[in-house]
Design a protein around this motif. Structure first.
Motif, PDB file in Angstrom:
ATOM      1  N   UNK A 123       0.833  -1.209   0.000  1.00 48.16           N
ATOM      2  CA  UNK A 123       0.000   0.000   0.000  1.00 48.16           C
ATOM      3  C   UNK A 123       0.861   1.249   0.000  1.00 48.16           C
ATOM      4  N   UNK A 124       1.938   1.245   0.813  1.00 48.31           N
ATOM      5  CA  UNK A 124       2.826   2.402   0.866  1.00 48.31           C
ATOM      6  C   UNK A 124       3.544   2.599  -0.458  1.00 48.31           C
ATOM      7  N   UNK A 125       3.956   1.470  -1.041  1.00 48.58           N
ATOM      8  CA  UNK A 125       4.742   1.556  -2.270  1.00 48.58           C
ATOM      9  C   UNK A 125       3.910   2.008  -3.445  1.00 48.58           C
ATOM     10  N   UNK A 126       2.609   1.783  -3.369  1.00 50.10           N
ATOM     11  CA  UNK A 126       1.806   1.980  -4.581  1.00 50.10           C
ATOM     12  C   UNK A 126       0.890   3.196  -4.506  1.00 50.10           C
ATOM     13  N   UNK A 127       1.075   4.030  -3.527  1.00 53.59           N
ATOM     14  CA  UNK A 127       0.325   5.279  -3.487  1.00 53.59           C
ATOM     15  C   UNK A 127       1.245   6.415  -3.076  1.00 53.59           C
ATOM     16  N   UNK A 128       1.080   7.531  -3.706  1.00 56.31           N
ATOM     17  CA  UNK A 128       1.948   8.678  -3.459  1.00 56.31           C
ATOM     18  C   UNK A 128       1.146   9.855  -2.958  1.00 56.31           C
ATOM     19  N   UNK A 129       1.845  10.718  -2.244  1.00 50.38           N
ATOM     20  CA  UNK A 129       1.230  12.002  -1.929  1.00 50.38           C
ATOM     21  C   UNK A 129       2.324  13.058  -2.011  1.00 50.38           C
ATOM     22  N   UNK A 130       1.942  14.296  -1.980  1.00 55.27           N
ATOM     23  CA  UNK A 130       2.952  15.352  -2.049  1.00 55.27           C
ATOM     24  C   UNK A 130       2.296  16.704  -2.159  1.00 55.27           C
ATOM     25  N   UNK A 131       3.140  17.730  -2.169  1.00 47.91           N
ATOM     26  CA  UNK A 131       2.660  19.098  -2.350  1.00 47.91           C
ATOM     27  C   UNK A 131       2.019  19.257  -3.726  1.00 47.91           C
ATOM     28  N   UNK A 162      -0.018   6.905 -14.670  1.00 47.29           N
ATOM     29  CA  UNK A 162       0.954   7.032 -13.584  1.00 47.29           C
ATOM     30  C   UNK A 162       0.592   8.211 -12.707  1.00 47.29           C
ATOM     31  N   UNK A 163       1.042   8.151 -11.464  1.00 48.82           N
ATOM     32  CA  UNK A 163       0.934   9.297 -10.569  1.00 48.82           C
ATOM     33  C   UNK A 163       2.334   9.816 -10.325  1.00 48.82           C
ATOM     34  N   UNK A 164       2.493  11.127 -10.402  1.00 50.85           N
ATOM     35  CA  UNK A 164       3.777  11.755 -10.106  1.00 50.85           C
ATOM     36  C   UNK A 164       3.568  12.686  -8.930  1.00 50.85           C
ATOM     37  N   UNK A 165       4.513  12.732  -8.038  1.00 50.28           N
ATOM     38  CA  UNK A 165       4.363  13.599  -6.864  1.00 50.28           C
ATOM     39  C   UNK A 165       5.670  14.290  -6.544  1.00 50.28           C
ATOM     40  N   UNK A 166       5.564  15.523  -6.099  1.00 52.61           N
ATOM     41  CA  UNK A 166       6.724  16.306  -5.704  1.00 52.61           C
ATOM     42  C   UNK A 166       6.538  16.817  -4.284  1.00 52.61           C
ATOM     43  N   UNK A 167       7.595  16.655  -3.477  1.00 57.07           N
ATOM     44  CA  UNK A 167       7.541  17.186  -2.111  1.00 57.07           C
ATOM     45  C   UNK A 167       7.642  18.704  -2.151  1.00 57.07           C
ATOM     46  N   UNK A 168       8.521  19.203  -3.015  1.00 61.00           N
ATOM     47  CA  UNK A 168       8.604  20.654  -3.174  1.00 61.00           C
ATOM     48  C   UNK A 168       8.244  21.000  -4.606  1.00 61.00           C
ATOM     49  N   UNK A 169       7.678  22.153  -4.773  1.00 62.49           N
ATOM     50  CA  UNK A 169       7.003  22.496  -6.021  1.00 62.49           C
ATOM     51  C   UNK A 169       7.938  22.573  -7.231  1.00 62.49           C
ATOM     52  N   UNK A 170       7.651  21.821  -8.287  1.00 66.20           N
ATOM     53  CA  UNK A 170       8.387  21.976  -9.536  1.00 66.20           C
ATOM     54  C   UNK A 170       7.909  23.240 -10.227  1.00 66.20           C
TER      55      UNK A 170
END
Lengths: 483, 414
Positions: B296-304, B339-347
């Motif tokens: 579950x952790x590996x297959x879902x992302x979150x971010x800013x 695909x889902x892409x996530x960034x911790x800090x804003x691109x």
């Protein structure tokens, strides 16, 4: 009776299509006045486009002369969808039959609407792929027609119906505009236009290309024929298999009446003395099919199956399926006419609904042959009759309506896969309120379709639809006509 | 941006006409892109939802439906925003006959609650998007959220068999039914799935459900992107009973990971594990079992910043690479092309634009699901409209001529 088509319209169409691809004499129109049902309706002209541009041109001409537009594939439909209810321009899509592209890596195919369903599977078989929605008419029916009706088939139990396999469509709108909807990729932003066009019965637009999903053929297929003394045992089995959490790739039922027609004609191995048989197909890894087949057998036996045969050779499997897919045509052995119904109920209600079907047959005095997608709860009672006997057709329609009522009362629907078409317009209010249907009519408005595309279909009779059976071309030729 | 709407009058109208209705003042918690609604309305019945929309329509008010609030960031800035319509009070299980493998549920039920109830009968709704404890059925449908299980079961559009929707004109309408095959009437559910509530508010849905797998296995293989992409293709070709196939690169990891979930009978799962192991070894890699929670952790992302990327399956590798180069984390579904892409800090917007151009070039898209307001404005949430946009506009005009429902938030500013 529709007005004669203005000669100027014929001229305009001939200018686009040439004389050979425009038909308008009564003798020529005769062949296009029916589909797979007992509905009849003569178009005023038939054209055969080769390209989307020609479809667009035909639509524009039809609009200019205020003629209805009826798209048509192979004419195998079972709800009157391709029957010209109030004349008009019949646009026969059968010449657009190219498979334009097969993308093996992405498992998609771009096809023209006139591609025959089975031909697509055959064409991609060499890549280990196939097109999953497999109506029984697949040797003749076309992808465009499948899209219009959201066609199903026996293997839809596991793999879904046409709408689950369409990714994008090119369509011609009511003003002749050619638009691509959906796309090469999933989850595109915006509204799911392919999703609302599939199953819209030719009332919103005409499909000129389809991007469809292909599937990988399974590693292992096991085909079982479970034989029962009674329909009740068979329907209970269906309900119990699903209840066990087993979802076979297909689960079809044929009853004694059907077998009576099929076996002598096709010699596929159905026992003549069975009350009903279930044709059950299980697909997957070899280990999975072995396990699942054993579980299915156990459920069949618990419900009273007297014998279970397995097709161990592909030839035997083909025979069993040939019997199923040829069943409707074989009914001609038993009676000059049949009326095939299409209803769907929750699987748990199958036993009681099938008992109701038997009662209706007895009450109205018709033999009924049942051959259907039991796994989906999608029944096809076929009422056998002779239209030459006075009043018989009317009684058959009444019997059909009684069976439809049974389906709705059991929490089901009036059509599982054949469509509403002409046949069931007036049943729509049984399951939808005026508000429900008003919301649906907003789609027609958004597409600018009005009543231009396939009028008098899919929704309760509007003005002008009244008596649908227009003067057939045969009658127009006169009693001495030699055809 | 406030409107000339008289919120107090609207509140009175709502409470007069629907006496039991829960109406409160808006809070910052319900703001969308910095715009706070005047009112929060929490109906407790489907008919009340429809009535609220009817009243809002008369008053010229704008409504944003919400469930668990997990996807309120998805969409452009609202043109107007007067009412936050809270659907969480509609959480009834309407019908469930386990032997039919169907379920009918109100839109406000949380996904995990539905799974719990179905689980008691050995079944599940085979839809596994992020945040199932908070996300509601209605929200998941409106956002077209999905997860790795779609490799076997498809996404929401393939599971919904019936739907009830409240329209802007105050009507409560249904389509489909409770049976797994049904072609009566237009397939209206398809209109509303992924529509962000812009054509109607989903109040109830019926689904096909699936039996829970008897046995399951979760496996992970670490390695380079190129090798894992090939391995993924081999796994698909092996025709295993997959319940998920995810190619992922998360910030903390040195390598890429291919996570595989299979489900079925014991023999089938054992065979699957064997096959995956064999294919991994043939690629010079090692597979290792992981737990369901690691999966579950590996297959879902979150971010800013979170984007959903869609392309053809064969293009996924290039896109995944590009995202990693842009310092994003990625969870890709080979075989689906999403695909889902996530960034911790804003691109920056240019990076997103380049990615989007690449997606568009292969017939796909990039949807900015979550981002700071300025970035959403600069980069655009949905990307350019396509040739079918006029049709979409006409649909909006038919269903919501007064622009009551999430106005301005959808593709092309619909």
């Amino acid at each position: 009776m529709t007005n004669p088509i203005p000669p100027a319209a014929i001229d305009a169409l001939t200018a686009v299509f040439g004389k050979k691809r425009v038909l308008h004499t009564p003798e020529d129109l005769l062949v296009f006045e029916y589909d797979g049902t007992i509905e009849r309706g003569s178009p005023q002209v038939v054209v055969f486009p080769d390209t989307a541009a020609e479809v667009s041109a035909a639509v524009k001409i039809a609009r200019r002369f205020d003629l209805p537009i009826v798209p048509r594939g192979a004419g195998t439909g079972l709800s009157g969808g391709a029957v010209a209810a109030v004349g008009g321009v019949l646009i026969a899509m059968t010449r657009m039959h190219e498979i334009l592209e097969v993308d093996v890596a992405n498992r998609t195919a771009m096809v023209e609407p006139g591609v025959v369903n089975l031909h697509l599977s055959q064409a991609v078989a060499k890549h280990g792929l196939y097109y999953a929605p497999d109506p029984s008419s697949q040797r003749a029916c076309t992808i465009g027609g499948n899209v219009a009706e959201n066609a199903g088939g026996p293997h839809c139990l596991a793999y879904g119906v046409t709408t689950n396999h369409v990714i994008g469509l090119e369509v011609v709108l009511a003003d002749g505009e050619i638009v691509w909807v959906g796309g090469g990729a999933r989850d595109l932003p915006g509204y799911d236009l392919p999703g609302i066009i599939v199953g819209s019965e030719g009332t919103l637009c005409i499909v000129t290309k389809a991007l469809v999903r292909l599937m990988r053929t399974p590693e292992s297929t096991r085909t079982l024929l479970a034989i029962f003394d009674s329909i009740d045992q068979a329907t209970a089995t269906v309900s119990n298999v699903i209840g066990e959490g087993l979802v076979p790739a297909a689960m079809e039922m044929l009853d004694r009446e059907t077998i009576k027609a099929v076996e002598p004609a096709l010699h596929v191995g159905y026992p003549l003395d069975a009350g009903a048989v279930l044709l059950i197909e299980i697909e997957g890894l070899a280990e999975a099919t072995e396990e699942d087949a054993a579980r299915v057998r156990a459920v069949c036996i618990a419900a009273g199956a007297r014998e279970i045969r397995e097709a161990t050779h592909p030839v035997d499997r083909e025979k069993l399926w040939a019997g199923r897919k040829g069943a409707i045509s074989a009914l001609g052995q038993l009676a000059p006419n049949y009326y095939i119904l299409d209803g769907v109920v929750p699987r748990t209600r199958l036993p009681e609904v099938m008992q109701g079907v038997v009662r209706v047959g007895e009450e109205y005095g018709f033999p009924i042959a049942n051959v259907f997608h039991a796994g989906d709860g999608n029944l096809h009672p076929c009422i056998l009759f002779d239209e030459r006997r006075p009043g018989e057709t009317e009684r058959v329609l009444d019997a059909g309506e009684a069976i439809m009522r049974l389906c709705v009362d059991a929490g089901g629907s009036v059509t599982g896969e054949h469509g509403i078409g002409l046949e069931k317009r007036d049943f729509m209010p049984w399951i939808f309120t005026d508000a429900d249907m008003a919301a649906m009519s907003k789609l027609k408005a958004a597409f600018g379709a009005g009543e231009h595309f396939n009028p008098c279909k899919a929704f309760p009779t509007s003005k002008g639809c009244g008596e649908v059976h227009t003067k057939a071309a045969m009658a127009a030729l006169g009693p001495d006509a030699y055809v | 941006m406030t409107t000339t709407l008289d919120a107090a009058a609207l509140s009175r109208a709502l409470q007069d006409r629907i006496p039991s209705l829960d109406v409160r003042d808006g809070t910052p918690e319900h703001a969308i892109d910095g715009l706070q609604p005047a009112l929060i309305v929490s109906p407790s019945s489907q008919t009340d939802v429809a009535a609220v929309l009817g009243i809002a329509s008369e008053a010229g008010a704008a409504v944003a439906p919400r469930g668990g609030g997990t996807q309120t960031a998805l969409g452009g800035a609202p043109e107007r925003y007067d009412i936050a319509l809270d659907l969480t009070g509609l959480d009834a299980l309407v019908e469930n006959e386990p032997a039919d493998l169907t379920v009918t549920v109100e839109a406000g039920m949380r996904l995990s609650e539905l799974q719990r109830r179905l689980g008691a009968h050995g079944q599940w709704l085979p839809l596994d998007p992020s945040l199932p404890d908070e996300a509601t059925i209605g929200g998941i449908l409106a956002a077209n959220a999905s997860g790795p299980a779609r490799i076997r079961y498809g996404s929401a559009r393939d599971l919904v068999i019936g739907m009830t929707v409240a329209l802007a004109n105050g009507d409560l309408v249904k389509s489909g039914g409770r049976v797994v095959k049904n072609v009566a009437g237009y397939d209206m559910a398809k209109l509303h799935i992924g529509a962000l509530g812009t054509l109607g508010v989903i109040t109830q849905a019926s689904f096909k459900v699936a039996p829970l797998p008897v046995d399951e296995s979760f496996v992970a293989i670490d390695g380079e992107l190129e090798k894992l992409t090939t391995l993924a293709a081999d796994v698909i070709e092996a025709r295993l009973p997959l319940l998920g196939l995810v190619l992922t690169k998360q910030a903390s990891a040195a390598d890429w990971t291919l996570a595989v979930r299979t489900g079925g009978g014991e023999a089938a799962v054992e065979r699957s594990q064997h096959e995956i192991g064999r294919l991994a070894v043939a690629a010079g890699l090692t597979d290792a079992p992981i737990t369901a929670s690691v999966w579950r952790l590996a297959t879902h992302l979150s971010g800013e910043v979170v984007a959903r990327v869609t392309a053809s399956t064969t293009q996924l590798r290039e896109l995944a690479d590009e995202i990693k180069t842009a310092n994003g984390e990625i969870c890709a579904l080979p075989g689906i092309g999403v695909a889902t892409a996530a960034w911790a800090s804003t691109p920056d917007a240019k990076t997103l634009a380049a990615l989007r151009t690449h997606c568009n070039a292969v017939g796909g898209a990039l949807i900015l699901e979550r981002a700071p307001v300025e970035l959403k404005r600069e980069a655009g949430v949905w990307g350019a409209t396509r040739g079918d946009f006029a049709l979409m506009q006409r649909l909006k005009h038919e269903f919501d001529p007064n622009r009551v429902l999430n106005p301005g938030r959808f593709i092309g500013g619909i």
